[in-house]
Design a protein around this motif. Structure first.
Motif, PDB file in Angstrom:
ATOM      1  N   ARG A   1       0.880  -1.171   0.000  1.00 24.45           N
ATOM      2  CA  ARG A   1       0.000   0.000   0.000  1.00 24.45           C
ATOM      3  C   ARG A   1       0.913   1.215   0.000  1.00 24.45           C
ATOM      4  O   ARG A   1       1.795   1.333   0.849  1.00 24.45           O
ATOM      5  CB  ARG A   1      -0.889  -0.017   1.238  1.00 24.45           C
ATOM      6  CG  ARG A   1      -1.711   1.243   1.479  1.00 24.45           C
ATOM      7  CD  ARG A   1      -2.435   1.134   2.812  1.00 24.45           C
ATOM      8  NE  ARG A   1      -2.897   2.431   3.296  1.00 24.45           N
ATOM      9  CZ  ARG A   1      -3.229   2.678   4.565  1.00 24.45           C
ATOM     10  NH1 ARG A   1      -3.145   1.699   5.478  1.00 24.45           N
ATOM     11  NH2 ARG A   1      -3.634   3.877   4.935  1.00 24.45           N
ATOM     12  N   VAL A   2       0.725   2.102  -0.951  1.00 23.83           N
ATOM     13  CA  VAL A   2       1.674   3.196  -1.165  1.00 23.83           C
ATOM     14  C   VAL A   2       1.006   4.542  -0.896  1.00 23.83           C
ATOM     15  O   VAL A   2      -0.071   4.836  -1.446  1.00 23.83           O
ATOM     16  CB  VAL A   2       2.242   3.172  -2.595  1.00 23.83           C
ATOM     17  CG1 VAL A   2       3.258   4.291  -2.783  1.00 23.83           C
ATOM     18  CG2 VAL A   2       2.885   1.815  -2.886  1.00 23.83           C
ATOM     19  N   ILE A   3       1.660   5.344  -0.055  1.00 22.26           N
ATOM     20  CA  ILE A   3       1.160   6.666   0.287  1.00 22.26           C
ATOM     21  C   ILE A   3       2.185   7.695  -0.175  1.00 22.26           C
ATOM     22  O   ILE A   3       3.309   7.750   0.334  1.00 22.26           O
ATOM     23  CB  ILE A   3       0.936   6.794   1.807  1.00 22.26           C
ATOM     24  CG1 ILE A   3      -0.030   5.710   2.289  1.00 22.26           C
ATOM     25  CG2 ILE A   3       0.415   8.194   2.147  1.00 22.26           C
ATOM     26  CD1 ILE A   3      -0.074   5.559   3.798  1.00 22.26           C
ATOM     27  N   ALA A   4       1.833   8.480  -1.163  1.00 22.85           N
ATOM     28  CA  ALA A   4       2.703   9.564  -1.615  1.00 22.85           C
ATOM     29  C   ALA A   4       2.594  10.724  -0.637  1.00 22.85           C
ATOM     30  O   ALA A   4       1.502  11.045  -0.154  1.00 22.85           O
ATOM     31  CB  ALA A   4       2.313  10.009  -3.013  1.00 22.85           C
ATOM     32  N   MET A   5       3.737  11.363  -0.344  1.00 20.39           N
ATOM     33  CA  MET A   5       3.779  12.444   0.634  1.00 20.39           C
ATOM     34  C   MET A   5       4.514  13.637   0.046  1.00 20.39           C
ATOM     35  O   MET A   5       5.628  13.499  -0.464  1.00 20.39           O
ATOM     36  CB  MET A   5       4.511  11.996   1.901  1.00 20.39           C
ATOM     37  CG  MET A   5       3.888  10.828   2.626  1.00 20.39           C
ATOM     38  SD  MET A   5       4.917  10.314   4.033  1.00 20.39           S
ATOM     39  CE  MET A   5       3.775   9.258   4.914  1.00 20.39           C
TER      40      MET A   5
ATOM     41  N   GLU B   1      -2.785   6.470  -1.949  1.00 24.30           N
ATOM     42  CA  GLU B   1      -3.239   7.644  -1.207  1.00 24.30           C
ATOM     43  C   GLU B   1      -2.213   8.753  -1.369  1.00 24.30           C
ATOM     44  O   GLU B   1      -1.065   8.516  -1.766  1.00 24.30           O
ATOM     45  CB  GLU B   1      -3.398   7.311   0.280  1.00 24.30           C
ATOM     46  CG  GLU B   1      -4.381   6.183   0.576  1.00 24.30           C
ATOM     47  CD  GLU B   1      -4.240   5.665   1.999  1.00 24.30           C
ATOM     48  OE1 GLU B   1      -4.243   6.481   2.939  1.00 24.30           O
ATOM     49  OE2 GLU B   1      -4.113   4.431   2.165  1.00 24.30           O
ATOM     50  N   TYR B   2      -2.629   9.962  -1.007  1.00 23.30           N
ATOM     51  CA  TYR B   2      -1.739  11.120  -1.071  1.00 23.30           C
ATOM     52  C   TYR B   2      -1.944  11.937   0.195  1.00 23.30           C
ATOM     53  O   TYR B   2      -3.088  12.207   0.597  1.00 23.30           O
ATOM     54  CB  TYR B   2      -2.065  11.970  -2.298  1.00 23.30           C
ATOM     55  CG  TYR B   2      -1.101  13.126  -2.539  1.00 23.30           C
ATOM     56  CD1 TYR B   2      -0.010  12.966  -3.382  1.00 23.30           C
ATOM     57  CD2 TYR B   2      -1.307  14.368  -1.943  1.00 23.30           C
ATOM     58  CE1 TYR B   2       0.863  14.015  -3.628  1.00 23.30           C
ATOM     59  CE2 TYR B   2      -0.442  15.425  -2.188  1.00 23.30           C
ATOM     60  CZ  TYR B   2       0.646  15.243  -3.024  1.00 23.30           C
ATOM     61  OH  TYR B   2       1.513  16.279  -3.266  1.00 23.30           O
ATOM     62  N   VAL B   3      -0.846  12.301   0.822  1.00 19.45           N
ATOM     63  CA  VAL B   3      -0.898  13.065   2.063  1.00 19.45           C
ATOM     64  C   VAL B   3      -0.086  14.343   1.911  1.00 19.45           C
ATOM     65  O   VAL B   3       1.064  14.308   1.451  1.00 19.45           O
ATOM     66  CB  VAL B   3      -0.364  12.234   3.252  1.00 19.45           C
ATOM     67  CG1 VAL B   3      -0.154  13.106   4.474  1.00 19.45           C
ATOM     68  CG2 VAL B   3      -1.333  11.107   3.575  1.00 19.45           C
ATOM     69  N   THR B   4      -0.682  15.446   2.287  1.00 20.75           N
ATOM     70  CA  THR B   4       0.024  16.717   2.326  1.00 20.75           C
ATOM     71  C   THR B   4       0.684  16.847   3.692  1.00 20.75           C
ATOM     72  O   THR B   4      -0.001  16.873   4.720  1.00 20.75           O
ATOM     73  CB  THR B   4      -0.954  17.885   2.098  1.00 20.75           C
ATOM     74  OG1 THR B   4      -1.643  17.681   0.868  1.00 20.75           O
ATOM     75  CG2 THR B   4      -0.214  19.212   2.044  1.00 20.75           C
TER      76      THR B   4
END
Length: 349
Positions: A204-208, A225-228
């Motif tokens: 599971r990959v979360i771009a930050m 997902e993408y997190v700021t």
């Protein structure tokens, strides 16, 4: 076989802030392990710019940069067994090691403690200077030359040899798999590879990133997902969830406290970015109560490069590239400085 050439033509950096100049330069001398190639493609890496600008210490001008090289073998030394004339091959950031120190004997030639040769701005054991792939020809050590899989074109393959292995090797080394939750910090040339690799490994990959401007492209690359990172509410939703963070780039406002809370037990923070500034100190109590690990990674060893190429071929991993003719290298470098890559630039002869 025709007589091996003694010179090549390449884009030469003659001094800090000087324009690149196309000129003739000497190839390293031949020996039993030498491989000569006609360069077909060379990726542009941030390291090239840092070296041209003497950002990592004084550069040994004149310098020809480029260490994401692909080409076709034209000449080989008497003891070369891993490639033959006509093979399509690639070369990365390292072109030689001592083969005698403990890291070398353990299969970590990238951590050589003896005489290590960089693909450019370095010296071969015989005293010849090493020059990179913004050029028409290259010659180096067969032990750091790798066959490109049949399923892969040279233009796709070349950026695997630095950016690719820099991100693949630590993810593989720290056992990223289908049960992993991987945060990729920074969505640039390295980060885009991080997203692609982690996804191909089943994670599971979360771009930050510090803003939401790269959200759409990160999701297109395959991030789940993408997190700021400037949004505390978004970060709080990940508390205790993340098994790995691959840090490919961050700002001077970086704080360990921001990311330590995200880790599941025994999480791993892997740094592969090389900013010109230092990370802040790690509070000992924070490290103890969160029980996460901090590590770095330097390119990859030859066996890791071989493994990466096989994995990329099997999983059909492809970076996002934009090509420029080799004759337009100065313009490509200017565009790179302007932050235009999405996500790797490739020079083509």
């Amino acid at each position: 076989m025709s007589k091996a050439p003694t010179n090549f033509h390449g884009w030469v950096g003659e001094a800090k802030d000087a324009p690149l100049v196309w000129k003739e330069m000497p190839l390293r001398s031949e020996d039993d392990y030498s491989v000569g190639i006609d360069v077909t493609h060379c990726g542009i890496c941030g390291s090239d710019i840092h070296t041209l600008d003497s950002n990592w210490g004084p550069t040994k001008y004149p310098c020809v940069v480029g260490h994401e090289i692909a080409g076709i073998v034209t000449h080989i030394g008497n003891k070369v067994a891993n490639v033959k004339v006509g093979d399509r091959v690639g070369i990365g950031a390292q072109s030689g090691s001592c083969h005698e120190c403990k890291p070398c004997k353990a299969g970590f030639e990238n951590l050589c403690k003896g005489k290590k040769t960089g693909t450019y701005d370095s010296y071969w054991p015989n005293g010849d200077k090493s020059f990179g792939g913004y050029a028409d020809k290259w010659r180096g050590d067969a032990r750091f030359v790798f066959k490109i899989p049949e399923s892969m074109t040279n233009e796709i393959a070349c950026t695997f040899f630095c950016a690719g292995v820099t991100t693949y090797a630590p993810l593989k080394r720290y056992n990223v798999n289908k049960d992993s939750v991987v945060g990729v910090l920074g969505v640039g040339g390295l980060g885009h590879y991080g997203i692609i690799w982690a996804k191909a490994m089943g994670a599971r990959v979360i771009a930050m990133s510090h803003s939401d401007k790269k959200k759409d492209v990160a999701l297109e690359l395959g991030a789940d997902e993408y997190v700021t990172t400037s949004n505390e509410d978004e970060l709080d939703k990940l508390k205790g969830e993340v098994s790995h963070i691959l840090c490919t780039g961050t700002g001077r406002d970086f704080k360990w406290e921001t990311y330590a809370k995200l880790f599941s037990p025994n999480g791993v923070f892997i740094n592969v970015g090389l900013p010109s500034w230092n990370f802040p100190e790690v509070p000992p109590m924070l490290l103890a109560i969160t029980q996460f690990n901090i590590c770095g990674s330097a390119i990859g060893a030859p066996h890791e490069i071989e493994e990466m190429l096989k994995f990329a071929s099997e999983k059909n991993v492809k970076p996002w590239i934009k090509k420029y003719p080799m004759k337009e290298a100065p313009q490509a470098v200017d565009d790179f400085r302007a932050g235009k890559p999405r996500f790797r630039f490739v020079l083509e002869n």
